[in-house]
Design a protein around this motif. Sequence first.
Motif, short mmCIF file in Angstrom:
data_model
loop_
_atom_site.label_atom_id
_atom_site.label_comp_id
_atom_site.label_asym_id
_atom_site.label_seq_id
_atom_site.Cartn_x
_atom_site.Cartn_y
_atom_site.Cartn_z
N VAL A 1 0.84 -1.20 0.00
CA VAL A 1 0.00 0.00 0.00
C VAL A 1 0.87 1.25 0.00
O VAL A 1 1.76 1.40 0.84
CB VAL A 1 -0.94 0.02 1.22
N THR A 2 0.61 2.15 -0.94
CA THR A 2 1.30 3.44 -0.99
C THR A 2 0.27 4.55 -1.14
O THR A 2 -0.81 4.33 -1.69
CB THR A 2 2.31 3.51 -2.15
N VAL A 3 0.61 5.73 -0.66
CA VAL A 3 -0.26 6.90 -0.79
C VAL A 3 0.58 8.06 -1.31
O VAL A 3 1.68 8.30 -0.82
CB VAL A 3 -0.90 7.28 0.57
N GLU A 4 0.03 8.76 -2.29
CA GLU A 4 0.75 9.90 -2.88
C GLU A 4 -0.19 11.09 -2.99
O GLU A 4 -1.41 10.94 -3.13
CB GLU A 4 1.27 9.53 -4.27
N GLN A 5 0.39 12.28 -2.91
CA GLN A 5 -0.39 13.48 -3.19
C GLN A 5 -0.62 13.59 -4.69
O GLN A 5 0.26 13.28 -5.49
CB GLN A 5 0.33 14.73 -2.69
N VAL A 6 -1.79 14.03 -5.05
CA VAL A 6 -2.18 14.13 -6.46
C VAL A 6 -1.69 15.45 -7.04
O VAL A 6 -1.74 16.50 -6.38
CB VAL A 6 -3.71 14.02 -6.59
N ASP A 7 -1.20 15.40 -8.27
CA ASP A 7 -0.82 16.61 -8.99
C ASP A 7 -1.47 16.60 -10.37
O ASP A 7 -2.31 15.74 -10.67
CB ASP A 7 0.71 16.77 -9.08
N GLU A 8 -1.07 17.52 -11.22
CA GLU A 8 -1.71 17.63 -12.53
C GLU A 8 -1.48 16.39 -13.40
O GLU A 8 -2.26 16.13 -14.33
CB GLU A 8 -1.22 18.88 -13.27
N HIS A 9 -0.45 15.61 -13.07
CA HIS A 9 -0.16 14.42 -13.86
C HIS A 9 -1.02 13.21 -13.45
O HIS A 9 -1.21 12.28 -14.24
CB HIS A 9 1.32 14.05 -13.74
N THR A 10 -1.52 13.22 -12.22
CA THR A 10 -2.29 12.07 -11.72
C THR A 10 -3.74 12.42 -11.41
O THR A 10 -4.49 11.57 -10.93
CB THR A 10 -1.62 11.50 -10.45
N VAL A 11 -4.15 13.66 -11.68
CA VAL A 11 -5.50 14.08 -11.29
C VAL A 11 -6.58 13.32 -12.05
O VAL A 11 -7.64 13.00 -11.49
CB VAL A 11 -5.67 15.61 -11.45
N GLU A 12 -6.33 12.96 -13.31
CA GLU A 12 -7.36 12.21 -14.04
C GLU A 12 -7.48 10.80 -13.48
O GLU A 12 -8.59 10.28 -13.31
CB GLU A 12 -7.05 12.17 -15.53
N GLU A 13 -6.36 10.16 -13.18
CA GLU A 13 -6.39 8.82 -12.59
C GLU A 13 -7.10 8.85 -11.24
O GLU A 13 -7.92 7.98 -10.93
CB GLU A 13 -4.96 8.31 -12.46
N TYR A 14 -6.77 9.85 -10.44
CA TYR A 14 -7.43 10.04 -9.15
C TYR A 14 -8.94 10.19 -9.35
O TYR A 14 -9.75 9.55 -8.66
CB TYR A 14 -6.86 11.28 -8.46
N SER A 15 -9.34 11.05 -10.28
CA SER A 15 -10.75 11.36 -10.48
C SER A 15 -11.53 10.15 -10.96
O SER A 15 -12.68 9.93 -10.54
CB SER A 15 -10.90 12.52 -11.46
N ARG A 16 -10.95 9.37 -11.85
CA ARG A 16 -11.64 8.18 -12.34
C ARG A 16 -11.79 7.15 -11.21
O ARG A 16 -12.83 6.47 -11.11
CB ARG A 16 -10.89 7.59 -13.53
N THR A 17 -10.79 7.04 -10.37
CA THR A 17 -10.89 6.14 -9.22
C THR A 17 -11.96 6.62 -8.26
O THR A 17 -12.77 5.83 -7.75
CB THR A 17 -9.54 6.05 -8.51
#
Length: 261
Positions: free
Chosen positions: A127-143
Amino acid sequence: MSTRDLETGSERLREVLEPPRRAFIPLPDTQVIERPGWLQLITPSLRQGGLNEVAFSALDEKEADAVIDETIETYRRLGLRFRWSVGPDSRPADLAERLERRGLRRNETLGMIRETADAPASSEGDVTVEQVDEHTVEEYSRTMAEGWEMTDPAPIIAFNRLVLAHPAGRHRLFLARYRGAPAGTAGLVAFERSVYLLGGVVLPTFRKRGLYRALVTARLHYAAGRGIPFATSHARASTSAPLLERLGFETLCRFPMFTND
């Protein structure tokens, strides 16, 4: 105000109830309706949830029924999912019963608080946790959309891009992964004395693997690292509240949250 000041019950309760009402970033079409005893948000572009709520309502008993009917009809006419928070400072005293009679669905909510110091250790391994930035915001949002059963992720993708770009910079988004796969999301809003934890969700496939705990821990560490002494949450009694209790959160109040779904 110091940590010591917040040790009084009234100040702690105020921190649990009042700052979260200001935890929103309005979209261009968001209507913020505010007057004494009332705070409401209407956002037609977010039909499936978010920025559609009655955050505070202290109504005159004689006018309450008319206001309730008008409010429900507004959301119904626009086809919006919304919520209505009935905190301990809401009025009239039977507001919850009036909302129930109109067919809204009740969820018991716990107003919770915890000091951010002495947070549990961060998770290791799968398990890992990362802060979201402009590069991962779409992946975050779809999840996030999948976790909250939103059929169309496009509006929430646009909203989260706005959150990251907002100049106030009070919001932070966190993406949890299990063996590299996106598995859970959560956010926080930073205030002067507390961070408000919101939006925590883990995809069904990945539950019971420590992801929710990891998301809470990451946010506690974020707050502690910036000298913010408290974390607060409005947690559902049937889902996240027991998990938060095991992580050291204290319940200061119970109140119903109503939805129209």
